[in-house]
Write a protein that holds these residues in place. Structure first.
Motif, PDB file in Angstrom:
ATOM      1  N   ALA A  91       5.794  35.841 -68.837  1.00 53.19           N
ATOM      2  CA  ALA A  91       4.941  34.677 -69.112  1.00 53.19           C
ATOM      3  C   ALA A  91       5.327  33.515 -68.197  1.00 53.19           C
ATOM      4  N   MET A  95       3.041  31.443 -65.553  1.00 55.27           N
ATOM      5  CA  MET A  95       2.930  29.979 -65.608  1.00 55.27           C
ATOM      6  C   MET A  95       3.323  29.357 -64.269  1.00 55.27           C
ATOM      7  N   PRO A 101      -7.729  27.117 -65.875  1.00 55.01           N
ATOM      8  CA  PRO A 101      -8.162  26.111 -66.843  1.00 55.01           C
ATOM      9  C   PRO A 101      -7.431  26.329 -68.168  1.00 55.01           C
ATOM     10  N   VAL A 106      -1.774  25.632 -72.810  1.00 55.76           N
ATOM     11  CA  VAL A 106      -0.796  26.704 -73.012  1.00 55.76           C
ATOM     12  C   VAL A 106       0.615  26.133 -72.958  1.00 55.76           C
ATOM     13  N   LEU A 109       1.411  24.588 -76.116  1.00 59.96           N
ATOM     14  CA  LEU A 109       1.658  25.653 -77.090  1.00 59.96           C
ATOM     15  C   LEU A 109       3.117  26.112 -77.027  1.00 59.96           C
ATOM     16  N   PHE A 110       3.678  26.137 -75.809  1.00 59.67           N
ATOM     17  CA  PHE A 110       5.075  26.565 -75.666  1.00 59.67           C
ATOM     18  C   PHE A 110       6.062  25.438 -75.972  1.00 59.67           C
ATOM     19  N   LEU A 112       5.622  22.991 -78.274  1.00 66.31           N
ATOM     20  CA  LEU A 112       5.663  22.633 -79.697  1.00 66.31           C
ATOM     21  C   LEU A 112       6.771  23.323 -80.489  1.00 66.31           C
ATOM     22  N   PRO A 113       6.919  24.670 -80.386  1.00 70.30           N
ATOM     23  CA  PRO A 113       7.961  25.294 -81.213  1.00 70.30           C
ATOM     24  C   PRO A 113       9.366  24.809 -80.888  1.00 70.30           C
ATOM     25  N   LEU A 115       9.944  21.529 -79.963  1.00 75.28           N
ATOM     26  CA  LEU A 115      10.048  20.126 -80.357  1.00 75.28           C
ATOM     27  C   LEU A 115      10.036  19.964 -81.870  1.00 75.28           C
ATOM     28  N   VAL A 116       9.256  20.812 -82.566  1.00 70.51           N
ATOM     29  CA  VAL A 116       9.197  20.708 -84.025  1.00 70.51           C
ATOM     30  C   VAL A 116      10.489  21.297 -84.590  1.00 70.51           C
ATOM     31  N   PHE A 121       8.856  23.995 -89.490  1.00 70.91           N
ATOM     32  CA  PHE A 121       7.949  25.149 -89.372  1.00 70.91           C
ATOM     33  C   PHE A 121       8.536  26.383 -90.040  1.00 70.91           C
ATOM     34  N   VAL A 147      10.759  32.600 -82.436  1.00 75.33           N
ATOM     35  CA  VAL A 147       9.749  31.537 -82.300  1.00 75.33           C
ATOM     36  C   VAL A 147      10.221  30.421 -81.366  1.00 75.33           C
ATOM     37  N   VAL A 150      11.477  32.260 -77.359  1.00 76.11           N
ATOM     38  CA  VAL A 150      10.521  32.706 -76.330  1.00 76.11           C
ATOM     39  C   VAL A 150      10.053  31.513 -75.489  1.00 76.11           C
ATOM     40  N   PRO A 151       9.585  30.400 -76.114  1.00 78.28           N
ATOM     41  CA  PRO A 151       9.225  29.246 -75.294  1.00 78.28           C
ATOM     42  C   PRO A 151      10.407  28.700 -74.492  1.00 78.28           C
ATOM     43  N   ILE A 154      10.766  30.685 -71.374  1.00 75.96           N
ATOM     44  CA  ILE A 154       9.668  30.370 -70.452  1.00 75.96           C
ATOM     45  C   ILE A 154       9.957  29.057 -69.718  1.00 75.96           C
TER      46      ILE A 154
ATOM     47  N   LEU B  16      -0.121  38.388 -67.927  1.00 77.96           N
ATOM     48  CA  LEU B  16       1.270  38.507 -68.376  1.00 77.96           C
ATOM     49  C   LEU B  16       1.614  37.459 -69.432  1.00 77.96           C
ATOM     50  N   LEU B  17       0.797  36.391 -69.453  1.00 78.46           N
ATOM     51  CA  LEU B  17       1.020  35.346 -70.448  1.00 78.46           C
ATOM     52  C   LEU B  17       0.665  35.808 -71.842  1.00 78.46           C
ATOM     53  N   PHE B  23       2.141  35.813 -79.399  1.00 74.25           N
ATOM     54  CA  PHE B  23       3.303  35.708 -80.274  1.00 74.25           C
ATOM     55  C   PHE B  23       3.404  34.307 -80.881  1.00 74.25           C
ATOM     56  N   PHE B  28       3.687  30.852 -85.003  1.00 76.37           N
ATOM     57  CA  PHE B  28       3.895  29.405 -85.089  1.00 76.37           C
ATOM     58  C   PHE B  28       2.616  28.697 -85.546  1.00 76.37           C
TER      59      PHE B  28
END
Lengths: 276, 288
Positions: A91, A95, A101, A106, A109-110, A112-113, A115-116, A121, A147, A150-151, A154, B16-17, B23, B28
């Motif tokens: 991923a 990126m 677009p 996205v 989306l990565f 947030l998990p 920062l929160v 959560f 959760v 993974v971010p 990335i 690939l993303l 997930f 989440f």
């Protein structure tokens, strides 16, 4: 560099270092008491314990069923490290190399998990995992821990990938390598230091991740940090030295990996996420 | 079709993303909306705001917001206020690595271990109180655990290194040449800080404050182990945990989690909104 000349300025510099020194002395004292207490026979009203012994480690090993807990910890941490690498690195590659677009969305989306805070959560997540029958099992703990990791992989990997010249990949393509082949034969060897750094940080974070594991673990899937929490929570049931012996085992497990990780990364990287 | 998509950036590589995105959505985003939905379906049946009404009419529940803010706001302010001068000094060090490594230790060990250490160290017979009595700095042992100060100190011990390392990364991003230029033009240390460094640092400090605040606001293990979880340190996460795992009232727990998230988002949004009023240009020197 500008030298501080005025007396008031010098005083200020001293005050700042004194503050840092005070903080570090207390921090080291705090860690040292745990270690000293875990080796003590009795320790009440003196600076140091009456005598020293190692028997608390044996009793902690049996009382807290440490073999089972260590096994569960290794299972969870190993799976989290492996899966977050497998999900995160490809991923991150997409990126780093593609503009499309909705990329900002996205990215959000990565972000947030990470920062929160986990406890916020974690409660809805644990509810969903209980509904799915996964919570309490090792798999539920692994999924919950993935959760934030993974971010994290990335975001750490994106700058590493951007440093690699895209022409290297183009050359591989020209010679007929598919995406998978290009990954295994070209990118992964080039990215190895970055992947190692990211995964070591994931490892350290997962060993110490209390909240998510606590909310989703059952009796058979407790990791070391959750078992330590229960031991401290129920202090008084067992000897304090025995709890501290377990704390030292936890500390050694975490710090050993931290020292290894610090060979590859800068300490500031543990808090500051990747550069945006 | 394929080429048209590829021109916009969608091809095999972009795919690939997909696993990672799916997930994050599944574990989440979905749980968040699931929890939001669940919070409107109270355990007693029906659909509606009953959980939220109960939260805001029961002082035992709504007080938790105030109690958490009473901890999180002063701790975060203190941590940020101390981080700035320390980071400004550490920036001038030749080898800050040892210091930063020591400071990473409490973050890595986590709150549970720090709590166990604090119970020993700050306890009535711990080394700190022993030293205070020995040197005559205090007549009686200070009560530093199982109350407000226990949680406060634990948030400083794990929170300060976090805030400091974050601040340090922003401080080192400011070009030292700017400060030298100020000094050459006759600005004294305080003026250089007020007129050059602070304006450049403020946007980063706002983000540091947000991240540190959100961490402090979700304090959990130390509030239980070091505080008085039935009294002054019954923070909002304790209330959510009790609802979920002691009363098995998942809808109520979800409602509390949603309230916790909205307070956090509210404060962060307010700060980042204010941040847009600040200077947001390059912190580097030079031309252009």
């Amino acid at each position: 560099m500008i030298r501080t000349q005025t007396p008031l300025g010098r005083l200020w510099v001293w005050a700042v270092w004194l503050l840092v020194g005070f903080f570090i002395v207390n921090l080291l004292g705090l860690i040292a008491t745990v270690v000293v207490n875990s080796f003590s026979t009795r320790w009440f009203t003196t600076w140091l314990p009456v005598g020293f012994t190692t028997r608390w480690y044996l009793s902690a090993w049996e009382e807290f069923q440490l073999p089972d807990i260590l096994m569960a910890t290794f299972e969870v941490v190993g799976a989290v490290v492996l899966l977050s690498g497998l999900l995160g690195v490809p991923a991150a590659y997409a990126m780093a190399r593609r503009d499309f677009p909705g990329k900002r969305f996205v990215m959000l989306l990565f972000l947030l998990p990470m920062l929160v805070p986990p406890i916020t959560f974690g409660i809805p997540l644990a509810t969903v995992l209980y509904q799915a029958g996964l919570a309490g099992e090792v798999w539920g703990v692994i999924l919950a821990n993935l959760v934030p990791t993974v971010p994290f992989v990335i975001l750490v990997m994106i700058p590493f990938i951007q440093q690699i010249d895209p022409r290297v990949e183009q050359a591989a393509r020209v010679f007929g390598a598919g995406t998978l082949r290009m990954f295994t034969n070209v990118l992964v060897p080039l990215l190895l230091p970055g992947i190692l750094a990211a995964l070591l940080l994931v490892l350290v974070r997962t060993i110490a991740m209390f909240e998510l594991t606590f909310l989703t673990a059952g009796p058979t899937s407790q990791t070391l940090v959750v078992a330590l929490y229960y031991a401290v929570f129920a202090a008084g049931v067992r000897a304090g030295q025995s709890v501290d012996a377990m704390a030292v085992i936890y500390m050694i497990t975490t710090l050993a990996w931290l020292l290894l990780a610090l060979r590859f990364v800068n300490p500031t990287q543990i808090v500051t996420r990747a550069k945006r | 079709m394929r080429q048209a998509l590829a021109r916009r950036g969608f091809d095999g590589v972009t795919l690939l993303l997909l696993p990672a995105v799916l997930f994050v959505i599944a574990l989440f985003i979905y749980p968040f909306f699931y929890g939001l939905d669940l919070s409107f379906h109270p355990k007693t049946g029906g659909v509606g705001l009953a959980n939220y009404i109960r939260f805001f009419s029961d002082p035992f529940l709504y007080d938790t917001i105030g109690k958490t803010l009473m901890l999180a706001v002063p701790v975060t302010l203190l941590n940020v206020a101390f981080s700035v001068p320390v980071a400004l000094r550490v920036r001038l060090m030749a080898k800050p690595r040892l210091l930063t490594t020591i400071l990473v230790i409490p973050i890595t060990l986590g709150t549970v271990l720090v709590a166990e250490g604090m119970l020993n160290y700050f306890g009535p017979r711990g080394w700190l109180n022993r030293a205070l009595l020995e040197f005559g700095l205090s007549d009686a042992p200070l009560h530093l655990i199982h109350n407000y100060w226990g949680v406060f100190l634990s948030l400083v011990i794990t929170g300060f290194p976090f805030t400091f390392l974050l601040t340090l990364s922003y401080v080192t991003g400011i070009d030292p040449a700017l400060e030298r230029a100020g000094a050459m033009l006759g600005a004294r240390a305080w003026e250089r800080f007020k007129l050059i460094i602070l304006p450049l640092l403020l946007p980063g400090l706002a983000i540091t404050f947000c991240l540190s605040f959100v961490q402090a606001f979700s304090v959990f293990p130390s509030a239980v182990l070091l505080g008085a979880p039935a009294g002054v340190t019954r923070v909002i996460s304790v209330a959510a945990y009790t609802a979920a795992f002691e009363e098995y009232d998942y809808p109520m727990a979800s409602a509390i989690a949603m309230i916790m998230a909205s307070v956090q988002i509210g404060i962060v949004a307010a700060l980042l909104g204010a941040q847009s009023l600040l200077y947001r240009g390059p912190a580097g020197g030079g031309k252009g």
